[in-house]
Enzyme design. Structure first.
Site, PDB file in Angstrom:
ATOM      1  N   ARG A  90       0.846  -0.892  -0.193  1.00 57.66           N
ATOM      2  CA  ARG A  90      -0.180   0.301   0.000  1.00 57.66           C
ATOM      3  C   ARG A  90       0.656   1.288   0.495  1.00 57.66           C
ATOM      4  O   ARG A  90       0.610   2.189  -0.894  1.00 57.66           O
ATOM      5  CB  ARG A  90      -0.995   0.135   1.508  1.00 57.66           C
ATOM      6  CG  ARG A  90      -1.690   1.315   1.410  1.00 57.66           C
ATOM      7  CD  ARG A  90      -2.305   1.250   2.832  1.00 57.66           C
ATOM      8  NE  ARG A  90      -3.547  -0.280   2.454  1.00 57.66           N
ATOM      9  CZ  ARG A  90      -3.880  -0.687   3.284  1.00 57.66           C
ATOM     10  NH1 ARG A  90      -4.043   0.695   4.409  1.00 57.66           N
ATOM     11  NH2 ARG A  90      -4.802  -1.747   2.888  1.00 57.66           N
ATOM     12  N   THR A  91       1.804   1.271   0.777  1.00 52.52           N
ATOM     13  CA  THR A  91       2.750   2.026   1.045  1.00 52.52           C
ATOM     14  C   THR A  91       3.334   2.735  -0.070  1.00 52.52           C
ATOM     15  O   THR A  91       3.594   3.317  -0.948  1.00 52.52           O
ATOM     16  CB  THR A  91       3.705   2.796   2.234  1.00 52.52           C
ATOM     17  OG1 THR A  91       2.700   2.598   3.119  1.00 52.52           O
ATOM     18  CG2 THR A  91       4.155   3.873   1.717  1.00 52.52           C
ATOM     19  N   LYS A 144      24.616  -9.509   0.711  1.00 55.40           N
ATOM     20  CA  LYS A 144      26.079  -9.943   0.316  1.00 55.40           C
ATOM     21  C   LYS A 144      26.700  -9.038   1.312  1.00 55.40           C
ATOM     22  O   LYS A 144      27.803  -8.645   1.017  1.00 55.40           O
ATOM     23  CB  LYS A 144      26.700  -9.097  -1.529  1.00 55.40           C
ATOM     24  CG  LYS A 144      25.772 -10.691  -2.499  1.00 55.40           C
ATOM     25  CD  LYS A 144      26.445 -10.019  -3.960  1.00 55.40           C
ATOM     26  CE  LYS A 144      25.148 -10.526  -4.619  1.00 55.40           C
ATOM     27  NZ  LYS A 144      25.133  -9.601  -5.452  1.00 55.40           N
ATOM     28  N   ARG A 166      11.813   1.970   2.898  1.00 55.33           N
ATOM     29  CA  ARG A 166      11.208   1.588   4.080  1.00 55.33           C
ATOM     30  C   ARG A 166      12.513   0.786   4.246  1.00 55.33           C
ATOM     31  O   ARG A 166      13.091  -0.616   3.495  1.00 55.33           O
ATOM     32  CB  ARG A 166       9.482   1.059   3.702  1.00 55.33           C
ATOM     33  CG  ARG A 166       8.918   0.044   5.126  1.00 55.33           C
ATOM     34  CD  ARG A 166       8.296   0.120   5.561  1.00 55.33           C
ATOM     35  NE  ARG A 166       7.236   0.800   5.379  1.00 55.33           N
ATOM     36  CZ  ARG A 166       5.541   0.805   5.963  1.00 55.33           C
ATOM     37  NH1 ARG A 166       5.275  -0.475   5.973  1.00 55.33           N
ATOM     38  NH2 ARG A 166       5.331   2.041   5.638  1.00 55.33           N
ATOM     39  N   HIS A 203       7.480   7.430  11.071  1.00 52.93           N
ATOM     40  CA  HIS A 203       6.909   7.095   9.583  1.00 52.93           C
ATOM     41  C   HIS A 203       5.912   8.316   9.009  1.00 52.93           C
ATOM     42  O   HIS A 203       4.810   8.791   9.123  1.00 52.93           O
ATOM     43  CB  HIS A 203       5.710   5.934   9.177  1.00 52.93           C
ATOM     44  CG  HIS A 203       4.887   5.716   7.674  1.00 52.93           C
ATOM     45  ND1 HIS A 203       5.457   5.896   6.758  1.00 52.93           N
ATOM     46  CD2 HIS A 203       3.598   4.787   7.425  1.00 52.93           C
ATOM     47  CE1 HIS A 203       5.043   5.733   5.531  1.00 52.93           C
ATOM     48  NE2 HIS A 203       4.126   5.186   6.283  1.00 52.93           N
TER      49      HIS A 203
END
Lengths: 310, 310, 310
Positions: free
Chosen positions: C58-59, C88, C109, C137
């Site tokens: 959604r975000t 890695k 995120r 956020h």
């Protein structure tokens, strides 16, 4: 003509000759367009969201290429089940409502039958079913029909042989009803006893005037009259034992030899991916139309997106 | 000039001075272009499909940004191995043929050597090898060479030191043959005994007139004459024991102190990601060119896409 | 007005009334624009990279739709943690520096608090924090505030009730400080004892003149005066035992009955996804603003991208 479709959830909604004609004409237009490398920007500024809760790079790419060739943008979730709010327990109806605030159309594949319909129930934008588990995959039936129309120049009076797993294949379940719209359909159902077409679909087809012929025999005898030979994958997990699978698998194989003996104007279709039932050697046969069939998905989906968004 | 390339599968195909010159000039043009924030739409309406069967966000983004900066669209599979028809047993040749019906070019990374070549064998559109396991990664060699050309203003008479895992690093295997196109190449191979450059590559280079010097010693003595110091990652899984790994790992480290003692005009390259072999402190050294190198991937890939699609 | 923001990492950077006004005006402009189906190409030729190290379709879609509606392109990693160089062992600072060579802005995120700030430290392009674990956020707080402004036509003199998990919910931790910019804020904190708002946030709010009222009681008595009822998910993993969770879960539920008794002009917000704390029946209540809130994320993010990139 019927009311304009809002969502595309089932092949039942596509069983409308005028609608089909309309979509196929647009698809054909897009196809010629590409040949001329002209560019269409009909959906410029519009956005399609791909929500795939089950893997299918091919179907996803087909829709996303269609949207982009019309000038639109794409949001993509190639593995929504791991990565979305669904992991937090959200209803798919909430998800569709919110994603529908960002995108102008949602293309959804889901492993669960009925999930796409539930998503559509609350969506502010059109939802297209790109396959819902054992349910439907209506645009596949659409592109199959388009391919037949294009290759054979007609949809009436067809003799179609469908081969393999007729019990579980949602492709065949969607295609046959759609073809039954057109008069004079003869269908030969070629499958092992355990994978026969479900009785209710047989009944529905017969009610619509389709002549059905069921057989286990896969040979020139049963295929020789067909205009269309539609092969399907026979998957191991459908069988009780490996032995039973191996026995069936080796029988329902369209060898180059059989392919050569089909009617000259016949076409061979397969929704792909294929396994051993359709050897690569057949690709050279002029009757092989399955790669064209895959490509037609692009034009048919362009037509559908243009139809839904304009 | 040779026939136009159809696919880009091996650095062998790029071993053509005229082709390199052509690509580098286009890349340089794109680079200046960006500075001026002019926008090119040379590939408007064209679509690139990224098929990554192995993780590499960086390489994928580099190609996708290149395509988008040229005005093209992108289809992306960041984890094709889980999500594609390959899970259903489809041949990669079938996959490429179908995806090639939707996209105008395919960029493929695969964990298996040879898989990209197999994909190209049947593809209707150009396929670019973005790394195939222990095989090749030709565009990396291209951007490495472009970076050297840009930073040192020449490709002839180079003294290059390559350091670390020369046995397994496909980067070095592709770069050295490409540089051997230009006269006067001296290469110092600095590696532990177990990770030396394979004998057949040494022989090939010597045949092409390259002067090779092999040593285990990583020091100002062996690096002091180099125009280019090319560092590579030494990966634990290449060693028989943790102890052996730890011993080697701590030796082949380009410390700030060593970096300071390189020739003033020397450049330090690394294909990134880096681990301890290249401490972050070196980033401040004017010889550090590895972030520019990464960015050059954008322009070189733009040039390659324009070349293949126009 | 303060110096232009380079990165957007914390709501602290957004605590500037002039900046908020500016962003909200742009967002509102974009919103009206869409209604008129006019198309903006303000960010044509620019590219945004989505780097999601934690699932959030959604975000991610909200940011990607915002970028595309402004004419920009998108690079997307829906599951960067499995698929990127981070596997890695690369530092996130290196990753951001390289991706910043391909894209004009990075939306990140991450599951780890502080990771996005570290990424920004070395990035050549703006980095937007789209959620960093237990951290912040900031754009969620921005869209929440925008929604309140739009629905109630004011941000001063607000009476806000926040309900549920006030201990762990980063949404509330970011929103309340942002609202405290505006005079006359009264906040009712409704939570079980184990999930109360952390003391340092309470202290900070009180220092800024916010009137706080803490209670466990979730009822018309404690909600009846609120202009804004902000519901949050109560997640099972926050509790010591299933019993404790079940007890709390059934208490903090905004039933249709309670919703009907709120002030007529009150609005109900929720960052979604929701579970049982907000039954679907409430969607019909005129006070339900949470789907509008989700959609507002699009306009606010468009405004933020335009602000950062122009």
């Amino acid at each position: 003509m019927a009311e304009k479709l809002q969502h595309v959830l089932s092949v039942k909604q596509l069983m409308d000759v005028v609608l089909l004609q309309d979509l196929f004409e647009t698809a054909w237009e897009f196809e010629r367009d590409e040949v001329e490398r002209k560019q269409r920007m009909r959906l410029s500024g519009r956005i399609m969201a791909s929500m795939f809760y089950e893997p299918s790079t091919r179907t996803r790419f087909s829709f996303e290429a269609a949207m982009q060739r019309l000038g639109g943008g794409v949001l993509t979730a190639e593995n929504a089940v791991d990565n979305s709010s669904s992991a937090k327990g959200e209803s798919i109806s909430d998800t569709a409502r919110i994603i529908g605030g960002y995108a102008d159309v949602i293309v959804m594949r889901h492993f669960q039958k009925g999930a796409v319909r539930e998503a559509a129930s609350n969506s502010p934008v059109p939802v297209i079913n790109a396959g819902d588990g054992a349910g439907e995959h209506p645009t596949q039936a659409l592109l199959d029909t388009y391919t037949i129309r294009k290759e054979l120049h007609r949809l009436h009076g067809l003799r179609v042989a469908v081969v393999g797993d007729l019990k579980n294949g949602r492709t065949v379940h969607s295609l046959l009803p759609l073809l039954s719209l057109f008069p004079g359909l003869h269908v030969t159902l070629i499958a092992p006893p355990s994978l026969r077409l479900p009785q209710e679909i047989c009944a529905e087809l017969q009610e619509r005037g389709v002549v059905l012929h069921e057989t286990e025999e896969f040979s020139v005898t049963t295929l020789g009259e067909a205009d269309v030979v539609y092969m399907t994958r026979v998957q191991q997990e459908r069988f009780a034992s490996v032995e039973e699978y191996e026995a069936v698998k080796s029988v329902y194989v369209l060898t180059e030899e059989i392919a050569d003996q089909l009617k000259e104007e016949a076409i061979i279709l397969h929704a792909l991916p294929r396994l051993e039932e359709l050897p690569a050697g057949v690709d050279r046969n002029l009757r092989a139309a399955y790669f064209k069939q895959a490509k037609n998905g692009l034009y048919v989906r362009m037509a559908l997106l243009a139809y839904l968004l304009e």
